[in-house]
Design an enzyme around this catalytic site. Structure first.
Site, short mmCIF file in Angstrom:
data_model
loop_
_atom_site.label_atom_id
_atom_site.label_comp_id
_atom_site.label_asym_id
_atom_site.label_seq_id
_atom_site.Cartn_x
_atom_site.Cartn_y
_atom_site.Cartn_z
N GLU A 21 58.67 -4.10 18.82
CA GLU A 21 59.24 -5.41 19.13
C GLU A 21 60.71 -5.32 19.53
O GLU A 21 61.27 -6.28 20.05
CB GLU A 21 59.07 -6.35 17.93
CG GLU A 21 57.63 -6.72 17.68
CD GLU A 21 57.46 -7.62 16.48
OE1 GLU A 21 57.02 -8.78 16.67
OE2 GLU A 21 57.77 -7.18 15.35
N TYR A 53 75.36 -30.82 25.90
CA TYR A 53 74.16 -30.05 25.56
C TYR A 53 73.92 -28.89 26.51
O TYR A 53 73.25 -27.93 26.15
CB TYR A 53 72.92 -30.94 25.44
CG TYR A 53 72.72 -31.93 26.56
CD1 TYR A 53 72.19 -31.54 27.78
CD2 TYR A 53 73.07 -33.26 26.38
CE1 TYR A 53 72.01 -32.45 28.80
CE2 TYR A 53 72.89 -34.19 27.40
CZ TYR A 53 72.35 -33.77 28.61
OH TYR A 53 72.17 -34.66 29.62
N GLU A 73 63.93 -16.41 10.93
CA GLU A 73 64.74 -17.11 9.95
C GLU A 73 66.22 -16.82 10.15
O GLU A 73 67.07 -17.72 10.03
CB GLU A 73 64.32 -16.72 8.51
CG GLU A 73 62.96 -17.21 8.10
CD GLU A 73 61.78 -16.34 8.52
OE1 GLU A 73 60.68 -16.58 8.01
OE2 GLU A 73 61.95 -15.42 9.36
N LYS A 98 57.97 -18.65 17.76
CA LYS A 98 57.67 -17.35 18.38
C LYS A 98 56.22 -17.40 18.86
O LYS A 98 55.29 -17.11 18.12
CB LYS A 98 57.90 -16.22 17.36
CG LYS A 98 57.83 -14.84 17.94
CD LYS A 98 58.17 -13.81 16.87
CE LYS A 98 58.06 -12.41 17.44
NZ LYS A 98 58.25 -11.39 16.39
#
Length: 117
Positions: A21, A53, A73, A98
């Site tokens: 990954e 934004y 997290e 994800k």
């Protein structure tokens, strides 16, 4: 309190607990909801009184793509802290998804809410 939101902000991150990954970028989707008083922006019709934004989104993508991480997290917490410190919002909700993490699921993710102390 008024809200500003960004939904489905796509980043390509090196993210995960497996070695492979960290060799291939994977998509993450970030949803943000921020407390922001819209009164001054509405009255003036000037960007300087609004939460920008576009600039916020660019900062989030830059942060997420800047280095590898193991956990979404961690991404969520770092994004929340960036927004609270750099964009002067009082509260932010960050949802990080994800999409390719679990083959049988459309997406998996975490959602946190943080406030300036």
């Amino acid at each position: 309190m008024d809200k500003v939101f960004v939904k489905g902000l796509r980043t390509d991150a090196l993210i995960g607990v497996y070695e492979w990954e960290h060799e291939q970028r994977q998509p993450l989707l970030v949803d943000l909801t921020m407390d922001w008083d819209q009164a001054a922006a509405a009255a003036s019709d000037e960007l300087e009184h609004a939460l920008d934004y576009a600039a916020l989104s660019q900062a989030v993508v830059k942060l997420v793509e800047s280095r590898p991480r193991q956990l979404i997290e961690t991404v969520a917490e770092e994004v929340a802290q960036l927004i609270l410190s750099e964009f002067q919002v009082t509260t932010v909700k960050v949802c990080v998804s994800k999409p390719k993490a679990v083959a049988a699921a459309q997406t998996v993710g975490v959602e946190i809410t943080r406030s300036r102390s």
